[in-house]
Design a protein around this motif. Structure first.
Motif, PDB file in Angstrom:
ATOM      1  N   TYR A  15       0.852  -1.189   0.000  1.00 31.28           N
ATOM      2  CA  TYR A  15       0.000   0.000   0.000  1.00 31.28           C
ATOM      3  C   TYR A  15       0.886   1.236   0.000  1.00 31.28           C
ATOM      4  O   TYR A  15       2.005   1.229   0.519  1.00 31.28           O
TER       5      TYR A  15
ATOM      6  N   GLY B 292      -5.550   7.868   4.197  1.00 30.73           N
ATOM      7  CA  GLY B 292      -5.606   6.423   4.355  1.00 30.73           C
ATOM      8  C   GLY B 292      -4.729   5.731   3.328  1.00 30.73           C
ATOM      9  O   GLY B 292      -4.417   6.292   2.280  1.00 30.73           O
ATOM     10  N   PRO B 293      -4.289   4.502   3.616  1.00 34.75           N
ATOM     11  CA  PRO B 293      -3.484   3.740   2.653  1.00 34.75           C
ATOM     12  C   PRO B 293      -4.253   3.479   1.366  1.00 34.75           C
ATOM     13  O   PRO B 293      -5.477   3.323   1.380  1.00 34.75           O
TER      14      PRO B 293
ATOM     15  N   GLY C 253       3.172  -3.770   8.276  1.00 34.21           N
ATOM     16  CA  GLY C 253       4.447  -3.280   8.761  1.00 34.21           C
ATOM     17  C   GLY C 253       4.342  -1.796   9.056  1.00 34.21           C
ATOM     18  O   GLY C 253       3.317  -1.160   8.786  1.00 34.21           O
ATOM     19  N   ALA C 254       5.410  -1.231   9.621  1.00 35.95           N
ATOM     20  CA  ALA C 254       5.398   0.181   9.993  1.00 35.95           C
ATOM     21  C   ALA C 254       5.610   1.098   8.801  1.00 35.95           C
ATOM     22  O   ALA C 254       5.380   2.309   8.900  1.00 35.95           O
TER      23      ALA C 254
ATOM     24  N   TYR D 131      -9.060  -0.146  11.776  1.00 34.37           N
ATOM     25  CA  TYR D 131      -7.659  -0.146  12.154  1.00 34.37           C
ATOM     26  C   TYR D 131      -7.356   1.089  12.990  1.00 34.37           C
ATOM     27  O   TYR D 131      -7.961   2.149  12.798  1.00 34.37           O
TER      28      TYR D 131
ATOM     29  N   GLN E 104      -4.086   3.546  13.813  1.00 34.23           N
ATOM     30  CA  GLN E 104      -2.734   3.857  13.361  1.00 34.23           C
ATOM     31  C   GLN E 104      -2.143   4.969  14.212  1.00 34.23           C
ATOM     32  O   GLN E 104      -2.563   6.123  14.128  1.00 34.23           O
TER      33      GLN E 104
ATOM     34  N   GLY F  59       2.430   1.388  11.457  1.00 32.23           N
ATOM     35  CA  GLY F  59       1.482   0.873  10.498  1.00 32.23           C
ATOM     36  C   GLY F  59       0.119   0.690  11.152  1.00 32.23           C
ATOM     37  O   GLY F  59       0.004   0.682  12.377  1.00 32.23           O
ATOM     38  N   PRO F  60      -0.919   0.556  10.360  1.00 30.73           N
ATOM     39  CA  PRO F  60      -2.255   0.319  10.921  1.00 30.73           C
ATOM     40  C   PRO F  60      -2.293  -0.992  11.707  1.00 30.73           C
ATOM     41  O   PRO F  60      -1.721  -1.995  11.283  1.00 30.73           O
TER      42      PRO F  60
ATOM     43  N   PHE G 212      -4.825  -3.845  13.247  1.00 30.40           N
ATOM     44  CA  PHE G 212      -6.173  -4.365  13.039  1.00 30.40           C
ATOM     45  C   PHE G 212      -6.953  -4.406  14.347  1.00 30.40           C
ATOM     46  O   PHE G 212      -6.492  -4.956  15.353  1.00 30.40           O
TER      47      PHE G 212
ATOM     48  N   LEU H  65      -4.981   7.793  14.516  1.00 28.11           N
ATOM     49  CA  LEU H  65      -5.813   7.866  13.312  1.00 28.11           C
ATOM     50  C   LEU H  65      -6.578   6.554  13.213  1.00 28.11           C
ATOM     51  O   LEU H  65      -5.967   5.478  13.221  1.00 28.11           O
TER      52      LEU H  65
ATOM     53  N   LEU I 257      -8.800   4.171  11.016  1.00 25.67           N
ATOM     54  CA  LEU I 257      -9.063   3.917   9.604  1.00 25.67           C
ATOM     55  C   LEU I 257     -10.112   2.837   9.440  1.00 25.67           C
ATOM     56  O   LEU I 257     -10.117   1.830  10.147  1.00 25.67           O
TER      57      LEU I 257
ATOM     58  N   GLN J  77      -8.336  -4.223   0.060  1.00 21.18           N
ATOM     59  CA  GLN J  77      -9.078  -3.296   0.897  1.00 21.18           C
ATOM     60  C   GLN J  77      -8.977  -1.862   0.375  1.00 21.18           C
ATOM     61  O   GLN J  77      -7.916  -1.439  -0.075  1.00 21.18           O
TER      62      GLN J  77
ATOM     63  N   PHE K  68      -9.368   1.928   1.707  1.00 21.06           N
ATOM     64  CA  PHE K  68      -9.373   2.663   2.963  1.00 21.06           C
ATOM     65  C   PHE K  68     -10.049   4.015   2.835  1.00 21.06           C
ATOM     66  O   PHE K  68      -9.968   4.675   1.792  1.00 21.06           O
ATOM     67  N   GLY K  69     -10.667   4.428   3.918  1.00 23.13           N
ATOM     68  CA  GLY K  69     -11.181   5.781   4.027  1.00 23.13           C
ATOM     69  C   GLY K  69     -10.079   6.728   4.469  1.00 23.13           C
ATOM     70  O   GLY K  69      -8.955   6.302   4.740  1.00 23.13           O
ATOM     71  N   PRO K  70     -10.390   8.012   4.563  1.00 23.48           N
ATOM     72  CA  PRO K  70      -9.385   9.013   4.942  1.00 23.48           C
ATOM     73  C   PRO K  70      -9.035   8.991   6.418  1.00 23.48           C
ATOM     74  O   PRO K  70      -8.026   9.568   6.822  1.00 23.48           O
TER      75      PRO K  70
END
Lengths: 113, 113
Positions: free
Chosen positions: A36, A43-44, A104-105, B35, B37, B42-43, B45, B88, B90, B102, B104-106
């Protein structure tokens, strides 16, 4: 425990060169791996997905490789542009009976004009 | 075709309060994942909803709960907010049978003071 490692240091490259980002994982058997892109405060955005039985996948200037023996994925951006500057996240989804995605980060990429 | 939308965009709460975040999935999608973040990470879950049921959950305490409605939209509720919940949040939507690509939203930026 499951672990995903991406280069924590930012990657700085010159426009036109190929950027190569690394994703290593341990204690995990992913069914597939995703990359991503994430811009600051956003968002990603999904880029590529590669399955465990695939070695390589391409999309325009992007190429992903997946080595389940080394437990590593490489993400390449060829002919890089300043607009490619962003954070790139690696994410795994597993065969382990769950459906959760592990990220991952991320690695921050800067492409200089 | 609207993508994933989230509301609100920003939120400031104090410790101990409760918060509800909302997500509308991409048109045609039936699965919603949430998610968290933190800055520079990283996000992570939180959980995933499909057919109005929690399908999978990450390592988050019971203070985090959710809901999915018949129109596939979803809410994330966090009770007894802690300073460490600042992040954040997500929302990502997908199709249950689509190899988990997937969208993602903002995100919603939550600050807990």
């Amino acid at each position: 425990s499951q672990k995903i490692e991406q280069n924590s240091e930012a990657l700085n490259i010159q426009e036109g060169k190929t950027a190569t980002l690394t994703c290593n994982y341990t204690n995990y058997s992913p069914a597939y791996l995703q990359w991503y892109r994430q811009d600051p405060g956003r968002g990603p955005v999904f880029l590529l997905l590669i399955r465990e039985n695939e070695k390589e996948k391409r999309k325009e200037r992007l190429k992903v490789t997946f080595d389940t023996t080394l437990k590593q994925s490489l993400f390449h951006i060829t002919a890089s542009q300043p607009a490619d500057s962003a954070t790139y996240l690696c994410a795994l989804d597993g065969n382990t009976g769950g459906f959760k995605t592990i990220f991952g980060a991320g690695t921050r990429l800067f492409v200089k004009a | 075709d609207a993508g994933v939308t989230q509301s609100p965009t920003h939120l400031i709460k104090t410790r101990g309060q409760q918060v509800t975040l909302r997500c509308s999935p991409k048109s045609g999608h039936d699965t919603v994942s949430w998610y968290q973040q933190a800055l520079g990470q990283g996000p992570q879950f939180i959980f995933q909803y499909y057919e109005e049921e929690e399908r999978q959950r990450g390592n988050f305490p019971d203070r985090f709960s959710g809901h999915q409605f018949p129109n596939y939209s979803s809410e994330l509720n966090v009770n007894a907010l802690l300073l460490g919940d600042s992040a954040l949040y997500l929302c990502a939507s997908s199709l249950i049978d689509d190899d988990n690509e997937q969208f993602f939203g903002p995100g919603t930026r939550l600050t807990v003071l």
